[in-house]
Design an enzyme around this catalytic site. Structure first.
Site, short mmCIF file in Angstrom:
data_model
loop_
_atom_site.label_atom_id
_atom_site.label_comp_id
_atom_site.label_asym_id
_atom_site.label_seq_id
_atom_site.Cartn_x
_atom_site.Cartn_y
_atom_site.Cartn_z
N CYS A 162 -44.91 -15.34 1.91
CA CYS A 162 -45.28 -13.95 1.65
C CYS A 162 -44.79 -13.42 0.31
O CYS A 162 -45.08 -12.27 -0.03
CB CYS A 162 -44.77 -13.06 2.79
SG CYS A 162 -45.27 -13.69 4.41
N HIS A 292 -41.20 -4.50 1.68
CA HIS A 292 -41.89 -5.64 2.27
C HIS A 292 -42.36 -5.25 3.67
O HIS A 292 -43.50 -5.52 4.05
CB HIS A 292 -40.96 -6.85 2.32
CG HIS A 292 -41.60 -8.09 2.83
ND1 HIS A 292 -42.76 -8.62 2.26
CD2 HIS A 292 -41.27 -8.92 3.84
CE1 HIS A 292 -43.10 -9.71 2.92
NE2 HIS A 292 -42.22 -9.93 3.88
N GLU A 303 -34.09 -6.09 5.37
CA GLU A 303 -34.48 -5.44 4.13
C GLU A 303 -33.78 -4.10 3.98
O GLU A 303 -33.33 -3.73 2.89
CB GLU A 303 -35.99 -5.25 4.06
CG GLU A 303 -36.46 -4.64 2.74
CD GLU A 303 -37.97 -4.50 2.64
OE1 GLU A 303 -38.46 -4.29 1.51
OE2 GLU A 303 -38.65 -4.60 3.68
N LYS A 321 -48.16 -2.10 4.72
CA LYS A 321 -48.72 -3.05 5.67
C LYS A 321 -49.26 -2.36 6.92
O LYS A 321 -50.08 -2.95 7.64
CB LYS A 321 -47.68 -4.11 6.03
CG LYS A 321 -47.39 -5.08 4.89
CD LYS A 321 -46.38 -6.14 5.28
CE LYS A 321 -46.20 -7.17 4.17
NZ LYS A 321 -45.56 -6.61 2.96
N HIS A 326 -50.51 -7.39 7.20
CA HIS A 326 -49.73 -8.31 6.37
C HIS A 326 -50.69 -9.37 5.83
O HIS A 326 -51.16 -10.23 6.58
CB HIS A 326 -48.62 -8.96 7.20
CG HIS A 326 -47.60 -9.69 6.37
ND1 HIS A 326 -47.82 -10.02 5.05
CD2 HIS A 326 -46.36 -10.15 6.67
CE1 HIS A 326 -46.77 -10.65 4.58
NE2 HIS A 326 -45.86 -10.73 5.53
N PHE A 384 -41.02 -16.60 4.04
CA PHE A 384 -40.36 -17.62 4.85
C PHE A 384 -39.49 -18.52 3.95
O PHE A 384 -39.82 -18.77 2.78
CB PHE A 384 -41.39 -18.47 5.56
CG PHE A 384 -41.92 -17.86 6.84
CD1 PHE A 384 -41.49 -16.63 7.29
CD2 PHE A 384 -42.87 -18.54 7.61
CE1 PHE A 384 -41.97 -16.08 8.46
CE2 PHE A 384 -43.37 -17.99 8.78
CZ PHE A 384 -42.91 -16.76 9.21
#
Length: 403
Positions: A162, A292, A303, A321, A326, A384
């Site tokens: 991502c 994010h 985060e 998002k 996403h 990831f």
């Protein structure tokens, strides 16, 4: 770092094709995530699907690249005069002086999924018209874009989950500063497929509702698809005050876990600090953070800890998002363009679907749009494996760069 100009940019996602539709959707807080009806998928989840992708006809000579991901890329490239801008840059600099750096996660894997349905029942052979290197191959979308414009400069795909299409800005910056190129197409494209939907479901990360970033009852992501692109160039002496500049980049790799972030957001913290340092800005200079914000319990919490550690005072923030879903490998580029729109139009976009912000996360998370003059904004993208990237954008006029 030396600022770079986003001379042109565009985005296509479930909330709109091109900048004007996207801006209108953000202003109207339009909700377009819908119950999943993609292909043969049988999951109780929501998706962000771009309408009309299957109707896109590949240009002459490009039929070998035909797959959902490249059709979405072509659809995105043809918005907002972006193709014309790239062709003008190629004429100005030369076709070998423009790089192509794109991010993607699954590329054209849907084409392989479809091919497996039609493999020979006796031999297992895939259909003869299946062309792996032009469709599923991760490099396919970069190769397609390069051939689309007949460019001959460096071309790279970044596939770091991502953070992919945020990290391409860093690749382009290094290439330009090294003098290897004069301009770069950066961006990302990821399209819906069975692998991501069933894969994230197997990890227990899909929400049964439209995702709710930073909500106290958040329970997972909604997968979307998108194509977003920007043309990066060195700024000239006569750029407009409202021109968008890339000011700072921060990258880190904490490698804490294959699919979970460090619980204290250490890698995210490092990326944000590096972005501020490279932009020569203090935390107090940032007017808005596009988080994010995936809407999973662990990602949002990590985060939030990182943001709180970097910023002494709460900064207005939200996650887009909830609007786009996403978009995985395209998310960084999508949110970079949303940040550019926010700067140009003085808009802090609301975090859609979130109803009650998790107060334990201690963020100034906005549930309603706000009109506010913005000078500097940050965009976070964390993937990831602990691959993290933060970008800082600003208006040229706020830096005294423009005349």
């Amino acid at each position: 770092m030396k600022p770079l100009l986003l001379s042109h940019f565009t985005v296509t996602s479930c909330i709109g094709k091109g900048l004007m539709q996207t801006l209108d959707a953000l202003r109207q807080c339009r909700k377009t995530l819908k119950p999943c009806d993609f292909e043969t998928v049988d999951l109780s989840t929501f998706i962000g699907e771009v309408e009309g992708v299957n109707d896109v006809k590949m240009h002459a000579g490009m039929t070998e690249y035909d797959c959902r991901n490249n059709r979405l890329a072509q659809l995105g490239l043809e918005q907002d005069g972006f193709s014309e801008a790239v062709n003008a840059a190629a004429a100005k600099y030369g076709h070998d002086r423009i790089g192509v750096f794109l991010g993607t996660s699954t590329s054209g894997i849907l084409e392989t999924e479809l091919a497996f349905r039609h493999r020979d029942i006796t031999t297992g052979a895939l259909p003869e018209d299946f062309i792996y290197n032009k469709t599923q191959n991760t490099y396919s979308v970069t190769d397609f874009t390069r051939q689309y414009f007949k460019l001959a400069g460096p071309a790279v795909v970044v596939s770091s989950a991502c953070s992919s299409s945020a990290k391409v800005f860093s690749v382009a910056r290094r290439m330009i500063e090294a003098g290897l190129i004069d301009a770069a197409i950066v961006g990302g494209v990821d399209s819906l497929c069975l692998t991501t939907l069933y894969g994230f479901n197997s990890l227990g990360l899909l929400s049964t509702q439209a995702c709710r970033p930073y909500d106290i009852t958040r329970d997972g992501i909604s997968i979307g698809e998108a194509a977003a692109f920007a043309l990066l160039e060195r700024p000239s002496a006569d750029i407009d005050n409202d021109a968008i500049l890339l000011l700072g980049i921060g990258e880190s790799s904490d490698a804490y876990h294959m699919s979970s972030p460090h619980p204290d957001g250490l890698g995210a913290k490092i990326a944000m600090q590096q972005a501020l340092q490279s932009a020569n800005l203090d935390p107090s200079d940032i007017d808005y953070i596009n988080l994010h914000g995936t809407a999973t319990l662990s990602n949002d919490a990590a985060e939030a800890k990182a943001v709180s550690a970097v910023f002494n005072n709460p900064v207005p923030c939200s996650s887009s998002k909830g609007a786009t879903g996403h978009t995985l490998g395209a998310a960084g580029a999508v949110e970079a363009v949303i940040c550019a729109l926010a700067l140009q139009h003085g808009l802090i976009p609301s975090g859609l679907n979130t109803q009650e912000v998790d107060t334990e996360l201690n963020l100034d998370y906005r549930l309603e749009n706000q009109q506010l003059a913005l000078k500097h904004v940050m965009s976070n993208s964390f993937g990831f494996g602990g691959t993290n990237c933060s970008l800082i954008f600003g208006l040229a006029g706020s830096l005294g760069v423009a005349n």
